[in-house]
Design an enzyme around this catalytic site. Sequence first.
Site, PDB file in Angstrom:
ATOM      1  N   ASN A   1       0.813  -1.211   0.000  1.00 45.59           N
ATOM      2  CA  ASN A   1       0.000   0.000   0.000  1.00 45.59           C
ATOM      3  C   ASN A   1       0.848   1.263   0.000  1.00 45.59           C
ATOM      4  O   ASN A   1       0.548   2.233  -0.696  1.00 45.59           O
ATOM      5  CB  ASN A   1      -0.926  -0.001   1.219  1.00 45.59           C
ATOM      6  CG  ASN A   1      -1.990  -1.077   1.144  1.00 45.59           C
ATOM      7  OD1 ASN A   1      -2.155  -1.729   0.118  1.00 45.59           O
ATOM      8  ND2 ASN A   1      -2.711  -1.278   2.234  1.00 45.59           N
TER       9      ASN A   1
ATOM     10  N   ARG B   1     -11.013  -3.627 -14.365  1.00 42.81           N
ATOM     11  CA  ARG B   1      -9.922  -4.565 -14.086  1.00 42.81           C
ATOM     12  C   ARG B   1     -10.499  -5.975 -14.167  1.00 42.81           C
ATOM     13  O   ARG B   1     -11.646  -6.211 -13.786  1.00 42.81           O
ATOM     14  CB  ARG B   1      -9.323  -4.350 -12.688  1.00 42.81           C
ATOM     15  CG  ARG B   1      -8.778  -2.961 -12.411  1.00 42.81           C
ATOM     16  CD  ARG B   1      -8.116  -2.911 -11.036  1.00 42.81           C
ATOM     17  NE  ARG B   1      -7.914  -1.555 -10.568  1.00 42.81           N
ATOM     18  CZ  ARG B   1      -6.893  -0.775 -10.909  1.00 42.81           C
ATOM     19  NH1 ARG B   1      -5.975  -1.249 -11.736  1.00 42.81           N
ATOM     20  NH2 ARG B   1      -6.780   0.454 -10.437  1.00 42.81           N
TER      21      ARG B   1
ATOM     22  N   ARG C   1      -5.080   2.302 -13.793  1.00 42.39           N
ATOM     23  CA  ARG C   1      -3.672   2.377 -13.430  1.00 42.39           C
ATOM     24  C   ARG C   1      -3.130   1.045 -12.927  1.00 42.39           C
ATOM     25  O   ARG C   1      -3.755   0.362 -12.130  1.00 42.39           O
ATOM     26  CB  ARG C   1      -3.471   3.453 -12.356  1.00 42.39           C
ATOM     27  CG  ARG C   1      -2.017   3.708 -12.042  1.00 42.39           C
ATOM     28  CD  ARG C   1      -1.742   5.088 -11.531  1.00 42.39           C
ATOM     29  NE  ARG C   1      -2.851   5.640 -10.771  1.00 42.39           N
ATOM     30  CZ  ARG C   1      -2.941   6.929 -10.469  1.00 42.39           C
ATOM     31  NH1 ARG C   1      -2.019   7.764 -10.883  1.00 42.39           N
ATOM     32  NH2 ARG C   1      -3.952   7.382  -9.757  1.00 42.39           N
TER      33      ARG C   1
ATOM     34  N   HIS D   1     -15.234   3.882 -14.835  1.00 42.89           N
ATOM     35  CA  HIS D   1     -15.044   3.137 -13.593  1.00 42.89           C
ATOM     36  C   HIS D   1     -16.280   2.322 -13.232  1.00 42.89           C
ATOM     37  O   HIS D   1     -16.255   1.526 -12.297  1.00 42.89           O
ATOM     38  CB  HIS D   1     -14.708   4.126 -12.469  1.00 42.89           C
ATOM     39  CG  HIS D   1     -14.259   3.492 -11.203  1.00 42.89           C
ATOM     40  ND1 HIS D   1     -15.028   3.477 -10.056  1.00 42.89           N
ATOM     41  CD2 HIS D   1     -13.103   2.840 -10.886  1.00 42.89           C
ATOM     42  CE1 HIS D   1     -14.374   2.859  -9.093  1.00 42.89           C
ATOM     43  NE2 HIS D   1     -13.207   2.452  -9.563  1.00 42.89           N
TER      44      HIS D   1
ATOM     45  N   TYR E   1     -11.931  -8.954  -1.677  1.00 47.51           N
ATOM     46  CA  TYR E   1     -12.556  -7.642  -1.552  1.00 47.51           C
ATOM     47  C   TYR E   1     -14.032  -7.841  -1.212  1.00 47.51           C
ATOM     48  O   TYR E   1     -14.697  -8.707  -1.781  1.00 47.51           O
ATOM     49  CB  TYR E   1     -12.476  -6.859  -2.862  1.00 47.51           C
ATOM     50  CG  TYR E   1     -11.121  -6.311  -3.233  1.00 47.51           C
ATOM     51  CD1 TYR E   1      -9.950  -6.836  -2.711  1.00 47.51           C
ATOM     52  CD2 TYR E   1     -11.023  -5.264  -4.138  1.00 47.51           C
ATOM     53  CE1 TYR E   1      -8.716  -6.335  -3.083  1.00 47.51           C
ATOM     54  CE2 TYR E   1      -9.779  -4.745  -4.510  1.00 47.51           C
ATOM     55  CZ  TYR E   1      -8.629  -5.289  -3.983  1.00 47.51           C
ATOM     56  OH  TYR E   1      -7.404  -4.789  -4.342  1.00 47.51           O
TER      57      TYR E   1
ATOM     58  N   ARG F   1     -13.849   3.689   4.588  1.00 49.06           N
ATOM     59  CA  ARG F   1     -12.689   2.810   4.740  1.00 49.06           C
ATOM     60  C   ARG F   1     -11.397   3.586   4.953  1.00 49.06           C
ATOM     61  O   ARG F   1     -10.628   3.294   5.845  1.00 49.06           O
ATOM     62  CB  ARG F   1     -12.535   1.913   3.505  1.00 49.06           C
ATOM     63  CG  ARG F   1     -11.449   0.858   3.648  1.00 49.06           C
ATOM     64  CD  ARG F   1     -11.173   0.162   2.332  1.00 49.06           C
ATOM     65  NE  ARG F   1     -10.479   1.015   1.389  1.00 49.06           N
ATOM     66  CZ  ARG F   1     -10.434   0.818   0.067  1.00 49.06           C
ATOM     67  NH1 ARG F   1     -11.097  -0.199  -0.440  1.00 49.06           N
ATOM     68  NH2 ARG F   1      -9.771   1.628  -0.727  1.00 49.06           N
TER      69      ARG F   1
ATOM     70  N   HIS G   1     -14.817  -2.717   0.221  1.00 45.30           N
ATOM     71  CA  HIS G   1     -14.783  -2.032  -1.073  1.00 45.30           C
ATOM     72  C   HIS G   1     -16.172  -1.645  -1.577  1.00 45.30           C
ATOM     73  O   HIS G   1     -16.308  -1.019  -2.617  1.00 45.30           O
ATOM     74  CB  HIS G   1     -14.087  -2.955  -2.092  1.00 45.30           C
ATOM     75  CG  HIS G   1     -13.700  -2.292  -3.378  1.00 45.30           C
ATOM     76  ND1 HIS G   1     -14.375  -2.504  -4.565  1.00 45.30           N
ATOM     77  CD2 HIS G   1     -12.718  -1.415  -3.664  1.00 45.30           C
ATOM     78  CE1 HIS G   1     -13.802  -1.799  -5.532  1.00 45.30           C
ATOM     79  NE2 HIS G   1     -12.804  -1.130  -5.016  1.00 45.30           N
TER      80      HIS G   1
END
Length: 748
Positions: free
Chosen positions: A56, A388, A418, A448, A481, A577, A605
């Site tokens: 992270n 993703r 990214r 997204h 997640y 979060r 998430h």
Amino acid sequence: MSGTDDTDAPDLDDAECYLNRELSHLEFQTRVLHEALDDRTPLLERARFLGLFTKNLDEFFMKRVGGLKQQIDAGVTEPTVDGRTPREQWAEILRTVRPMFDRQTDCYREVVRPALAEAGIEIVDHDDLTAAERDRMRAYFEESVLPTLTPLAFDPAHPFPFISNLSLSIGAYVRHESSEDPIFTRVKVPQNRPRLVPVAEGSRYVLLEDLLRAHLDILMPNVDVVDTALFRITRNAEVRNNQEVAEDLIEAIEEVIEQRRFATAVRLEISADAPPAMVDLLREQHDLSPEEVFHRAGPLDYRDFMTLTDLDRPDLKRESWSPLPHPRFAEGPTSDVTATGSDVFDEIARDDVLLHHPYHSFEGTVQRFLDAAANDPDVLAIKAAIYRTASDSQVIQRLIDAADNGKQVAVMVELKARFDEQNNLQWVRKLEENGIHVAYGTVGLKTHTKTALVVREEADGVSLYSHVATGNYHSETAKGYVDLGLLTADRDIGQDLVTVFNFFTGPSLDEEFRKLLVAPVTMRERFTGLIRREADHARAGRPARIVAKMNALEDPAIVAELYRASMAGVDIDLIVRDICRLRPGIEGLSDTIDVYSVVGRFLEHSRIYYFENGAEPSDPEADGAPEYYLGSADWMTRNLDHRVEAVAPVTDPDVREQLRFVLEVMRNDNRTCWTMNADGSYDQRTPGDDPEWATQSILMDAARRAHGRDDDRGLDTDHPASPGDLLVRPASTPDDVDRPSPAAEDGD
């Protein structure tokens, strides 16, 4: 609480009303590191959290610190909403992370490593090996490691070697007999060799860099090794291409990937005992200031320690968890029933279905939905937005299967995701090779949204089946997640998705939608209106409440709206979060706001938004009934203004009850929940003498109970230890919750 008179209202333009985004994120990383420090965390999980903390912080330096350095170099001096300039943020970040790295090192050296040894898992220094072990390690080095190594010298005949991003290296000063001055030589620790080298299988290891350092005499014979040090360079990932003028987005993304390899450095990590001359050389060659150098006494990279959780030591790990089938879907892949997918679509048409990963299996839900669509002869078209996905994605394969079966298939693949650009480029090429129309993204926006649409011919006409989710179409991350997905046959939501998917290939995004909240066109306005409506209800004396769960609350305008709602008397619970700019619990500004953060075995998430709307939650059929929403967007400026996002209203009473239960459980967590203070720090709740109430454990149990009795719901919300109803009482901290002072938390 009565509303505050407008004449006495705080100035919401005051920088003191807002916390800094970057420092708030580092507070989250402190909570992640705490999982490694907490002796209640199973030992191998503590090692995993050491690795997660490294991962992270690596990304934080590459993205956030890299972006700040770009702003500094560009001469940007404009402060953010919290009053800090880019340079001030950069300097404060470096001051903040230094003791965090020290705590990570101390945790490993003083706690985790000795505890592992006591449990029979030793990570030893090369110097502590027995003579027989040294002989075996020398043979292993010569046979399996030495052929992969390439020493790179820096001298008049050789330029300074390029140091790749995050690669672990050994720097050595070596002296030839004919030379007085030592020569710097870099040796890259190979990434294709096990980092934890087994000395005795499954119980005793030596680090690869330690092994390499001990055998430099074999790699570089006929020289004297004067001094050595481990080091690691972190490079900026905020490399951008001007997409406004890029004629070919694929070429532009490929250029970004290439540029990132050679981007400017933002951090040097180096052994605490490194010779000053080596530190100066590396600093000068990478244009780094002394503040950007981190001297570390332990390993420089803990990511590989996460592999220790693969050891067959259930006594040192949490109870294993395998995602369960959803009770609404029969077990077994739909592809085994190639004649029809009607069982899946009939279920969705009957009632909406809430998917909750990793409590529900991705393969048995999302994958099953796409399997059905690919194989059902009545399906006419499939559309999906991929941000993703896994490197061996079965989602992509089902889309290819659908095209092979004669369905119309359109896929939006976001090339600007990214660190997944290369993976997504490969999928684009495979999809196009199979004749599928692919949209790559949009100029100025990232896509997204996590959505899919199935168009199906049925007896009464064409039906639309939608999947609106908070998580990616990624089978591996779905195991770690926590994400939500809504499967619905709602015609309006389906028509809205038709509009969204047409935007990906068409000239513009429609500004009107039937039900979906879509960024960047309607979402900000709609969320703002919902918050203001709660304030109006509070002023009129009607029930007024907001409960919002998200990953980050960063947008200053939304924060200001929440402040105004609090001043009007709205009770607000925010389950955030990581990043949170809002300061809770300030008299006259945010008295009615509580902020929580849950950190557990899975990464939270999902996004859920609840607005009471002047009605009691127990009366969902009343006029102005409470409203629930779920979808891909956080309350961040980038999500609301610079990305294509979709958030769906939830109207099915059973699904709403499941969302209510999730929020209730999280709000009452006394084991993995942290409560935020007005200064941005957090206190961890502890159960004291009460039964332990840990969110993710409770939700695993709820999934088991629903599966065991084939409950229509995905989660059994009739939990025997139900803590009460979150959504009908004011936010407050239970009197019996023990909240330690900040001084009790790891010396802060």
